[in-house]
Each structure stands twice: as C-alpha cells, then as structure tokens.
Design an enzyme around this catalytic site. Structure first.
Site, PDB file in Angstrom:
ATOM      1  N   LYS A  11       0.823  -1.218   0.000  1.00  0.00           N
ATOM      2  CA  LYS A  11       0.000   0.000   0.000  1.00  0.00           C
ATOM      3  C   LYS A  11       0.858   1.269   0.000  1.00  0.00           C
ATOM      4  O   LYS A  11       2.062   1.210   0.265  1.00  0.00           O
ATOM      5  CB  LYS A  11      -0.946  -0.044   1.199  1.00  0.00           C
ATOM      6  CG  LYS A  11      -1.956  -1.201   1.116  1.00  0.00           C
ATOM      7  CD  LYS A  11      -2.948  -1.156   2.277  1.00  0.00           C
ATOM      8  CE  LYS A  11      -3.970  -2.274   2.169  1.00  0.00           C
ATOM      9  NZ  LYS A  11      -5.018  -2.165   3.223  1.00  0.00           N
ATOM     10  N   TYR A  51     -12.298  -1.643  -3.719  1.00  0.00           N
ATOM     11  CA  TYR A  51     -12.830  -1.839  -2.366  1.00  0.00           C
ATOM     12  C   TYR A  51     -14.339  -1.616  -2.308  1.00  0.00           C
ATOM     13  O   TYR A  51     -14.876  -1.269  -1.252  1.00  0.00           O
ATOM     14  CB  TYR A  51     -12.115  -0.908  -1.388  1.00  0.00           C
ATOM     15  CG  TYR A  51     -10.747  -1.422  -0.929  1.00  0.00           C
ATOM     16  CD1 TYR A  51     -10.647  -2.568  -0.141  1.00  0.00           C
ATOM     17  CD2 TYR A  51      -9.575  -0.754  -1.273  1.00  0.00           C
ATOM     18  CE1 TYR A  51      -9.412  -3.033   0.292  1.00  0.00           C
ATOM     19  CE2 TYR A  51      -8.331  -1.218  -0.839  1.00  0.00           C
ATOM     20  CZ  TYR A  51      -8.263  -2.362  -0.044  1.00  0.00           C
ATOM     21  OH  TYR A  51      -7.038  -2.821   0.387  1.00  0.00           O
ATOM     22  N   PHE A  59     -15.419   4.300   6.752  1.00  0.00           N
ATOM     23  CA  PHE A  59     -14.044   4.640   6.347  1.00  0.00           C
ATOM     24  C   PHE A  59     -13.833   4.573   4.837  1.00  0.00           C
ATOM     25  O   PHE A  59     -12.727   4.796   4.363  1.00  0.00           O
ATOM     26  CB  PHE A  59     -13.037   3.724   7.065  1.00  0.00           C
ATOM     27  CG  PHE A  59     -13.257   2.245   6.839  1.00  0.00           C
ATOM     28  CD1 PHE A  59     -12.786   1.625   5.683  1.00  0.00           C
ATOM     29  CD2 PHE A  59     -13.900   1.463   7.784  1.00  0.00           C
ATOM     30  CE1 PHE A  59     -12.976   0.269   5.468  1.00  0.00           C
ATOM     31  CE2 PHE A  59     -14.094   0.101   7.587  1.00  0.00           C
ATOM     32  CZ  PHE A  59     -13.636  -0.498   6.419  1.00  0.00           C
ATOM     33  N   ARG A  87      -2.648 -14.387   4.814  1.00  0.00           N
ATOM     34  CA  ARG A  87      -3.316 -13.603   5.873  1.00  0.00           C
ATOM     35  C   ARG A  87      -2.572 -13.793   7.207  1.00  0.00           C
ATOM     36  O   ARG A  87      -2.467 -12.858   8.002  1.00  0.00           O
ATOM     37  CB  ARG A  87      -4.783 -14.022   6.011  1.00  0.00           C
ATOM     38  CG  ARG A  87      -5.638 -13.807   4.773  1.00  0.00           C
ATOM     39  CD  ARG A  87      -6.114 -12.409   4.537  1.00  0.00           C
ATOM     40  NE  ARG A  87      -6.972 -11.894   5.561  1.00  0.00           N
ATOM     41  CZ  ARG A  87      -7.674 -10.762   5.427  1.00  0.00           C
ATOM     42  NH1 ARG A  87      -7.600 -10.049   4.298  1.00  0.00           N
ATOM     43  NH2 ARG A  87      -8.409 -10.314   6.390  1.00  0.00           N
ATOM     44  N   THR A  93      -5.785  -6.715  10.657  1.00  0.00           N
ATOM     45  CA  THR A  93      -6.014  -5.430   9.972  1.00  0.00           C
ATOM     46  C   THR A  93      -5.429  -4.263  10.765  1.00  0.00           C
ATOM     47  O   THR A  93      -4.767  -3.384  10.207  1.00  0.00           O
ATOM     48  CB  THR A  93      -7.536  -5.212   9.789  1.00  0.00           C
ATOM     49  OG1 THR A  93      -8.089  -6.356   9.158  1.00  0.00           O
ATOM     50  CG2 THR A  93      -7.808  -3.971   8.953  1.00  0.00           C
ATOM     51  N   ARG A 104       2.305  -6.560   9.019  1.00  0.00           N
ATOM     52  CA  ARG A 104       1.625  -5.355   9.527  1.00  0.00           C
ATOM     53  C   ARG A 104       2.186  -4.925  10.880  1.00  0.00           C
ATOM     54  O   ARG A 104       2.282  -3.726  11.156  1.00  0.00           O
ATOM     55  CB  ARG A 104       0.117  -5.605   9.593  1.00  0.00           C
ATOM     56  CG  ARG A 104      -0.525  -5.488   8.202  1.00  0.00           C
ATOM     57  CD  ARG A 104      -1.949  -5.952   8.197  1.00  0.00           C
ATOM     58  NE  ARG A 104      -2.647  -5.598   6.965  1.00  0.00           N
ATOM     59  CZ  ARG A 104      -3.824  -6.116   6.606  1.00  0.00           C
ATOM     60  NH1 ARG A 104      -4.426  -7.002   7.377  1.00  0.00           N
ATOM     61  NH2 ARG A 104      -4.398  -5.750   5.481  1.00  0.00           N
ATOM     62  N   ASN A 114      -2.055   0.290   6.620  1.00  0.00           N
ATOM     63  CA  ASN A 114      -1.596  -0.975   7.203  1.00  0.00           C
ATOM     64  C   ASN A 114      -0.718  -1.800   6.253  1.00  0.00           C
ATOM     65  O   ASN A 114      -0.700  -3.022   6.299  1.00  0.00           O
ATOM     66  CB  ASN A 114      -2.775  -1.780   7.766  1.00  0.00           C
ATOM     67  CG  ASN A 114      -3.799  -2.137   6.716  1.00  0.00           C
ATOM     68  OD1 ASN A 114      -3.610  -1.842   5.541  1.00  0.00           O
ATOM     69  ND2 ASN A 114      -4.874  -2.779   7.120  1.00  0.00           N
ATOM     70  N   HIS A 117      -2.170  -5.401   1.486  1.00  0.00           N
ATOM     71  CA  HIS A 117      -3.471  -6.034   1.293  1.00  0.00           C
ATOM     72  C   HIS A 117      -3.255  -7.521   1.088  1.00  0.00           C
ATOM     73  O   HIS A 117      -2.269  -7.930   0.491  1.00  0.00           O
ATOM     74  CB  HIS A 117      -4.149  -5.460   0.039  1.00  0.00           C
ATOM     75  CG  HIS A 117      -5.314  -6.288  -0.442  1.00  0.00           C
ATOM     76  ND1 HIS A 117      -6.545  -6.219   0.139  1.00  0.00           N
ATOM     77  CD2 HIS A 117      -5.399  -7.220  -1.423  1.00  0.00           C
ATOM     78  CE1 HIS A 117      -7.365  -7.077  -0.481  1.00  0.00           C
ATOM     79  NE2 HIS A 117      -6.687  -7.695  -1.438  1.00  0.00           N
ATOM     80  N   GLU A 128      -9.385 -10.187  -7.872  1.00  0.00           N
ATOM     81  CA  GLU A 128      -8.448  -9.085  -7.635  1.00  0.00           C
ATOM     82  C   GLU A 128      -7.227  -9.192  -8.554  1.00  0.00           C
ATOM     83  O   GLU A 128      -6.731  -8.172  -9.053  1.00  0.00           O
ATOM     84  CB  GLU A 128      -8.037  -9.073  -6.159  1.00  0.00           C
ATOM     85  CG  GLU A 128      -9.212  -8.680  -5.261  1.00  0.00           C
ATOM     86  CD  GLU A 128      -8.961  -8.871  -3.775  1.00  0.00           C
ATOM     87  OE1 GLU A 128      -9.877  -8.583  -2.992  1.00  0.00           O
ATOM     88  OE2 GLU A 128      -7.846  -9.320  -3.397  1.00  0.00           O
TER      89      GLU A 128
HETATM   90  P1  ATP Z   1      -7.236  -5.735   3.121  1.00  0.00           P
HETATM   91  O1  ATP Z   1      -8.570  -6.046   2.461  1.00  0.00           O
HETATM   92  O2  ATP Z   1      -6.650  -4.421   2.671  1.00  0.00           O
HETATM   93  O3  ATP Z   1      -6.268  -6.870   3.047  1.00  0.00           O
HETATM   94  P2  ATP Z   1      -8.337  -6.496   5.645  1.00  0.00           P
HETATM   95  O4  ATP Z   1      -8.996  -7.596   4.885  1.00  0.00           O
HETATM   96  O5  ATP Z   1      -7.455  -6.869   6.789  1.00  0.00           O
HETATM   97  O6  ATP Z   1      -7.510  -5.551   4.683  1.00  0.00           O
HETATM   98  P3  ATP Z   1     -10.811  -5.041   5.511  1.00  0.00           P
HETATM   99  O7  ATP Z   1     -11.857  -5.141   6.560  1.00  0.00           O
HETATM  100  O8  ATP Z   1     -11.013  -5.745   4.206  1.00  0.00           O
HETATM  101  O9  ATP Z   1      -9.434  -5.483   6.182  1.00  0.00           O
HETATM  102  O10 ATP Z   1     -10.566  -3.498   5.257  1.00  0.00           O
HETATM  103  C1  ATP Z   1      -9.938  -3.031   4.067  1.00  0.00           C
HETATM  104  C2  ATP Z   1      -9.002  -1.905   4.412  1.00  0.00           C
HETATM  105  O11 ATP Z   1      -9.769  -0.777   4.855  1.00  0.00           O
HETATM  106  C3  ATP Z   1      -8.056  -2.179   5.580  1.00  0.00           C
HETATM  107  O12 ATP Z   1      -6.923  -2.921   5.222  1.00  0.00           O
HETATM  108  C4  ATP Z   1      -7.694  -0.781   6.014  1.00  0.00           C
HETATM  109  O13 ATP Z   1      -6.743  -0.181   5.118  1.00  0.00           O
HETATM  110  C5  ATP Z   1      -9.042  -0.072   5.861  1.00  0.00           C
HETATM  111  N1  ATP Z   1      -9.817  -0.128   7.094  1.00  0.00           N
HETATM  112  C6  ATP Z   1     -10.465  -1.199   7.616  1.00  0.00           C
HETATM  113  N2  ATP Z   1     -11.077  -0.897   8.768  1.00  0.00           N
HETATM  114  C7  ATP Z   1     -10.844   0.421   8.977  1.00  0.00           C
HETATM  115  C8  ATP Z   1     -11.212   1.353   9.989  1.00  0.00           C
HETATM  116  N3  ATP Z   1     -11.967   0.985  11.036  1.00  0.00           N
HETATM  117  N4  ATP Z   1     -10.770   2.626   9.869  1.00  0.00           N
HETATM  118  C9  ATP Z   1     -10.011   3.020   8.816  1.00  0.00           C
HETATM  119  N5  ATP Z   1      -9.635   2.201   7.823  1.00  0.00           N
HETATM  120  C10 ATP Z   1     -10.033   0.920   7.900  1.00  0.00           C
HETATM  121 MG    MG Z   2     -10.135  -7.265   3.116  1.00  0.00          MG
END
Ligand code: ATP
Ligand code: MG
Length: 140
Positions: A11, A51, A59, A87, A93, A104, A114, A117, A128
């Site tokens: 990212k 997304y 968010f 993962r 996350t 992370r 973070n 992805h 994706e």
């Molecule tokens: P990713 O899909 O990026 O691998 P993830 O699966 O761990 O991450 P998701 O719930 O899919 O988490 O959220 C996608 C992305 O949105 C997160 O990686 C983070 O960058 C952002 N995000 C998630 N939760 C929050 C939050 N509460 N506040 C701000 N940003 C958030």
């Molecule tokens: Mg995700």
C-alpha cells in the site's frame, strides 16, 4: 481444496516509506512465488472499485483517498494454501492487534495505513488478480 494463489498490494504508506523490498523479501522467505508484479498508482475511482465491498462503511471515502494517494505494488502470489497462509503472514487489519513478526506488526502505521493487502478468499484472489493483470502478464 484451498487454492494456491492469492493477490497482494504493497500500500502507499509502505511504498512511500521505502519498505517494498523488505516486505517482498519476507513474502519470498515465507515461500510465496511471485507470479505477476507491477508498480502502479490507482485513481480514486479505481480504488473505489477495488474496495467496493466496503462502500457502506464509514471509512470508505478515506480508504479510497488513501489507496490512490501514491504508488503501490500489485502482485499475484503462489503457494499451497495461499490465501490463508498469506493472511497469517500479514497479521490483523489493525497493527495494534497484529501478531509479533507479521508484516503489519513490523511496517503498518495505523488501521488504515496498514502496509499490505491480502485477499480474503480464493474467489476474491482470482477477481483481484484479474483487476490488475491480463493473461499475458502472468507466469503460467
Ligand atoms: P485488506 O482487504 O486491505 O487486506 P483487511 O482484509 O485486513 O484488509 P478489511 O476489513 O477488508 O481489512 O478493510 C480493508 C481496508 O480498509 C483495511 O486494510 C484498512 O486499510 C481499511 N480499514 C479497515 N477498517 C478500517 C477502519 N476501522 N478505519 C479506517 N480504515 C479501515
Ligand atoms: Mg479485506
């Protein structure tokens, strides 16, 4: 049976901090093979498409802005049990909750910024990967 491919992005925060090389080293040392890879930058619109599953979340607007704020690296990775193992390698996350030694935990600066992805299912890994790469850009 679990699939053998996943999709990742390094990212904007991690790319800008110069951590791409260190993160790719951890990924390779964990046994993932790079099947396709490119440095690119998303428009806010494309970040929104990527997304879209989160479009009702509070968010979402910030996430689209952040994910289009600078260059990223997109890659397709191959390994047995790729989605789940990746993962585990990246951690939770929110870096505050991520296990010691995860990508992370080491490189993320906040729940939003973070570092990486990782796809959450075999089906999404395929979708994706296809979002970024056509068939000519992938190692067969
Ligand atoms: P990713 O899909 O990026 O691998 P993830 O699966 O761990 O991450 P998701 O719930 O899919 O988490 O959220 C996608 C992305 O949105 C997160 O990686 C983070 O960058 C952002 N995000 C998630 N939760 C929050 C939050 N509460 N506040 C701000 N940003 C958030
Ligand atoms: Mg995700």
């Amino acid at each position: 049976m679990a699939g053998n491919r996943t999709f990742t992005m390094i990212k904007p925060d991690a790319f800008a901090a110069g951590n791409s090389g260190a993160i790719l080293k951890m990924i390779e040392e964990a046994g993932f093979k790079i099947v396709a890879m490119k440095a690119t930058q998303l428009s806010s619109e494309l970040a929104g498409k990527f997304y879209a599953v989160h479009k009702e979340r509070p968010f979402y607007a910030d996430l689209c802005k952040y994910m289009s704020s600078g260059p990223i690296i997109a890659a397709i990775l191959e390994k047995d049990n790729a989605v789940e193992d990746f993962r585990t390698l990246i951690g939770a996350t929110n870096p505050a909750n991520a296990a010691e030694g995860t990508i992370r935990k080491i490189f993320a600066t906040s729940i939003e910024a973070n570092a990486v992805h990782g796809s959450d299912s075999d089906e999404n890994a395929e979708i994706e990967g296809n979002f970024y790469f056509n068939q000519y850009e992938r190692v067969k």
